[in-house]
Design a protein around this motif. Structure first.
Motif, PDB file in Angstrom:
ATOM      1  N   ASP A 295       0.875  -1.097   0.148  1.00 51.15           N
ATOM      2  CA  ASP A 295      -0.218  -0.092   0.068  1.00 51.15           C
ATOM      3  C   ASP A 295       1.086   1.352   0.056  1.00 51.15           C
ATOM      4  OD1 ASP A 295      -1.927   1.905   0.206  1.00 51.15           O
ATOM      5  OD2 ASP A 295      -2.543   1.421   2.310  1.00 51.15           O
ATOM      6  N   THR A 297       0.319   4.222  -0.943  1.00 59.42           N
ATOM      7  CA  THR A 297      -0.515   5.612  -0.386  1.00 59.42           C
ATOM      8  C   THR A 297      -0.178   5.708   0.987  1.00 59.42           C
ATOM      9  OG1 THR A 297      -1.824   5.503  -2.360  1.00 59.42           O
ATOM     10  CG2 THR A 297      -2.453   7.071  -0.554  1.00 59.42           C
ATOM     11  N   VAL A 300       3.397   6.362   2.031  1.00 58.65           N
ATOM     12  CA  VAL A 300       3.758   7.825   2.183  1.00 58.65           C
ATOM     13  C   VAL A 300       3.170   8.745   2.998  1.00 58.65           C
ATOM     14  CG1 VAL A 300       4.843   7.397  -0.323  1.00 58.65           C
ATOM     15  CG2 VAL A 300       2.298   8.020   0.151  1.00 58.65           C
ATOM     16  N   ASP A 301       1.811   8.419   3.346  1.00 57.15           N
ATOM     17  CA  ASP A 301       1.208   9.216   4.458  1.00 57.15           C
ATOM     18  C   ASP A 301       1.718   9.028   5.570  1.00 57.15           C
ATOM     19  OD1 ASP A 301      -0.781   9.990   2.629  1.00 57.15           O
ATOM     20  OD2 ASP A 301      -2.258   8.547   3.052  1.00 57.15           O
ATOM     21  N   ARG A 304       5.052  11.121   5.490  1.00 58.05           N
ATOM     22  CA  ARG A 304       4.446  12.840   5.550  1.00 58.05           C
ATOM     23  C   ARG A 304       4.239  12.998   7.132  1.00 58.05           C
ATOM     24  NH1 ARG A 304       0.571  12.562   2.342  1.00 58.05           N
ATOM     25  NH2 ARG A 304       1.686  13.607   0.663  1.00 58.05           N
ATOM     26  N   THR A 321       4.713  13.206  -3.973  1.00 60.43           N
ATOM     27  CA  THR A 321       3.754  13.100  -5.193  1.00 60.43           C
ATOM     28  C   THR A 321       3.623  11.723  -5.682  1.00 60.43           C
ATOM     29  OG1 THR A 321       4.802  15.232  -6.221  1.00 60.43           O
ATOM     30  CG2 THR A 321       3.348  13.617  -7.546  1.00 60.43           C
ATOM     31  N   VAL A 322       2.241  11.214  -5.829  1.00 59.50           N
ATOM     32  CA  VAL A 322       1.852   9.783  -6.032  1.00 59.50           C
ATOM     33  C   VAL A 322       1.291   9.635  -7.394  1.00 59.50           C
ATOM     34  CG1 VAL A 322       1.120   7.723  -5.378  1.00 59.50           C
ATOM     35  CG2 VAL A 322       1.946   9.083  -3.785  1.00 59.50           C
ATOM     36  N   PRO A 324      -1.404   8.817  -9.985  1.00 61.31           N
ATOM     37  CA  PRO A 324      -2.589   8.059 -10.136  1.00 61.31           C
ATOM     38  C   PRO A 324      -2.858   6.526 -10.675  1.00 61.31           C
ATOM     39  CG  PRO A 324      -2.861   9.914 -11.320  1.00 61.31           C
ATOM     40  CD  PRO A 324      -1.293   9.966 -10.775  1.00 61.31           C
TER      41      PRO A 324
END
Length: 429
Positions: A295, A297, A300-301, A304, A321-322, A324
């Motif tokens: 996963d 996303t 990277v969250d 962050r 930046t991911v 889409p």
């Protein structure tokens, strides 16, 4: 503990010599019997010829005295006998059952008084009236047989000795590579991974030697990686622990310092250090079961939230930046999390300006790139090599080893400003 079993050299020697001895015996015994019969038959045939010659030279009526023909061998005993077996003239026993048996008009042979004798009837118009008996010492025949047997026995011993020599050589040829394999295995067990396979001419032994050599090289490489990994992990943990302790010591040494804030900062550092320990322990215990899609996303969250504060304190910005519709790569979250932590920590400590994290599709996999606006890496310097005075290289070496363990790669795509690229394999790669 003593070793059990028969050594291979002795076993091969016993088997080859035993089989050869058995084969020689099975061949030699019938041959010895045949030679004995051959010599006996040859002597009997010669005596029959002599008896027939003498029988043809004497008259039909049995004389009481007769001069034998000349030209007979000196070791022959020649005599004339009546059909009742009584000697009439010549040499021989006074009564001969063998001579009496020739009244039937046929030639007979037998051993009488240590002599091999042949009786031949002298035919006449009125039947058999005289029998010629010719004899030779049977010891001479037996002597010839014994000499032939001794010769065959000597040849048999030569054959067995040659077989023993071949067995010794063959057993050494078969046992030597196995002994070398045993020594190599013992050396491998003692920690020597420089095992070399030497050709022996025995295909199975050569295959086992090559397999052992390959295994030794793989074990050596694995052990080297494990040692390097342990050193890198130790450094990574010491770095976090040092930062935590320095923060607490700084707060205690400054008058009027906000101790509550320092404790909260230390707790945050401790929580991150605990996460690092948990991730590394999880990676060390992982049996490499099938990996679920990563996963990206969510990962990277987490980054962050973890790194936005430290960068903001330095007046720097974090941009993530991911792309889409990104197909998820296959990698363990703990490994990717530690790799990115190393890259971001490196950017915070040694970089400058904005830190950018970009996740993009690269065909058969996913690329995660981390860059900043610092001076980057000097020319001719490998940032992944451990060297004294460059502690950040230890963390990058750990990150590269984790990436390779996941089937990916960590490369320096650009030296100035620095751009590190983590390439992760896709599901079908």
């Amino acid at each position: 503990m003593t070793e059990r079993g028969v050594p291979l050299r002795r076993r091969v020697l016993v088997v080859i010599v035993g089989v050869t001895t058995l084969a020689v015996a099975l061949f030699l015994v019938p041959l010895a019997v045949a030679v004995s019969l051959l010599y006996h038959d040859q002597t009997v045939a010669a005596l029959q010829r002599d008896a027939a010659w003498v029988a043809a030279a004497v008259p039909d009526e049995p004389p009481t005295s007769l001069k034998l023909p000349t030209g007979l061998p000196g070791d022959l005993a020649v005599g004339g006998y009546s059909v009742a077996g009584a000697r009439l003239f010549g040499n021989g026993p006074a009564h001969s059952p063998l001579a009496a048996s020739s009244r039937d008009g046929r030639v007979h042979d037998a051993v009488e008084g240590g002599l091999l004798a042949v009786s031949a009837p002298v035919p006449s118009d009125e039947g058999v009236a005289l029998v010629i008996r010719v004899a030779t010492p049977n010891a001479q025949v037996e002597q010839r047989v014994r000499e032939a047997w001794l010769l065959m026995g000597g040849l048999a011993l030569v054959v067995i000795a040659l077989a023993a020599g071949v067995a010794v050589r063959q057993s050494a040829r078969l046992a030597a590579p196995l002994e070398r394999l045993t020594a190599a295995a013992q050396a491998l067990g003692g920690g020597d991974f420089s095992v070399r396979a030497f050709p022996s001419g025995v295909r199975e032994a050569d295959q086992a030697g090559r397999a052992l050599e390959s295994t030794a090289h793989r074990l050596g490489a694995v052990l080297s990686r494990e040692r390097a990994f342990s050193a890198d992990v130790s450094h990574q943990l010491r770095t976090g622990l040092t930062g935590l302790l320095l923060g607490l010591e700084s707060a205690l040494s400054r008058p009027g310092a906000d101790l509550a804030q320092a404790i909260r900062g230390a707790l945050g550092r401790g929580e991150r250090l605990q996460e690092v320990i948990d991730d590394l322990v999880r990676l060390g215990r992982d049996t490499r079961a099938p990996v679920e899609p990563l996963d990206v996303t969510g990962l990277v969250d987490e980054l962050r939230q973890e790194w936005h504060g430290p960068l903001a304190e330095r007046g720097r910005r974090l941009t993530i930046t991911v792309e889409p519709g990104l197909p998820p790569p296959t990698a363990r979250p703990a490994a990717v999390r530690q790799i990115l932590r190393v890259l971001l920590d490196n950017a915070v400590r040694h970089g400058a300006g904005e830190v950018t994290v970009t996740v993009a599709d690269v065909g058969q996999g996913t690329a995660i790139e981390v860059s900043d606006h610092g001076t980057g890496v000097r020319e001719g310097v490998d940032p992944f090599v451990r060297a004294s005075g460059r502690s950040h290289g230890i963390g990058l070496a750990l990150a590269r080893s984790l990436a390779e363990a996941e089937g990916g790669r960590l490369v320096l795509s650009r030296a100035r400003p620095p751009l590190f690229s983590l390439l992760l394999p896709g599901r079908d790669t």
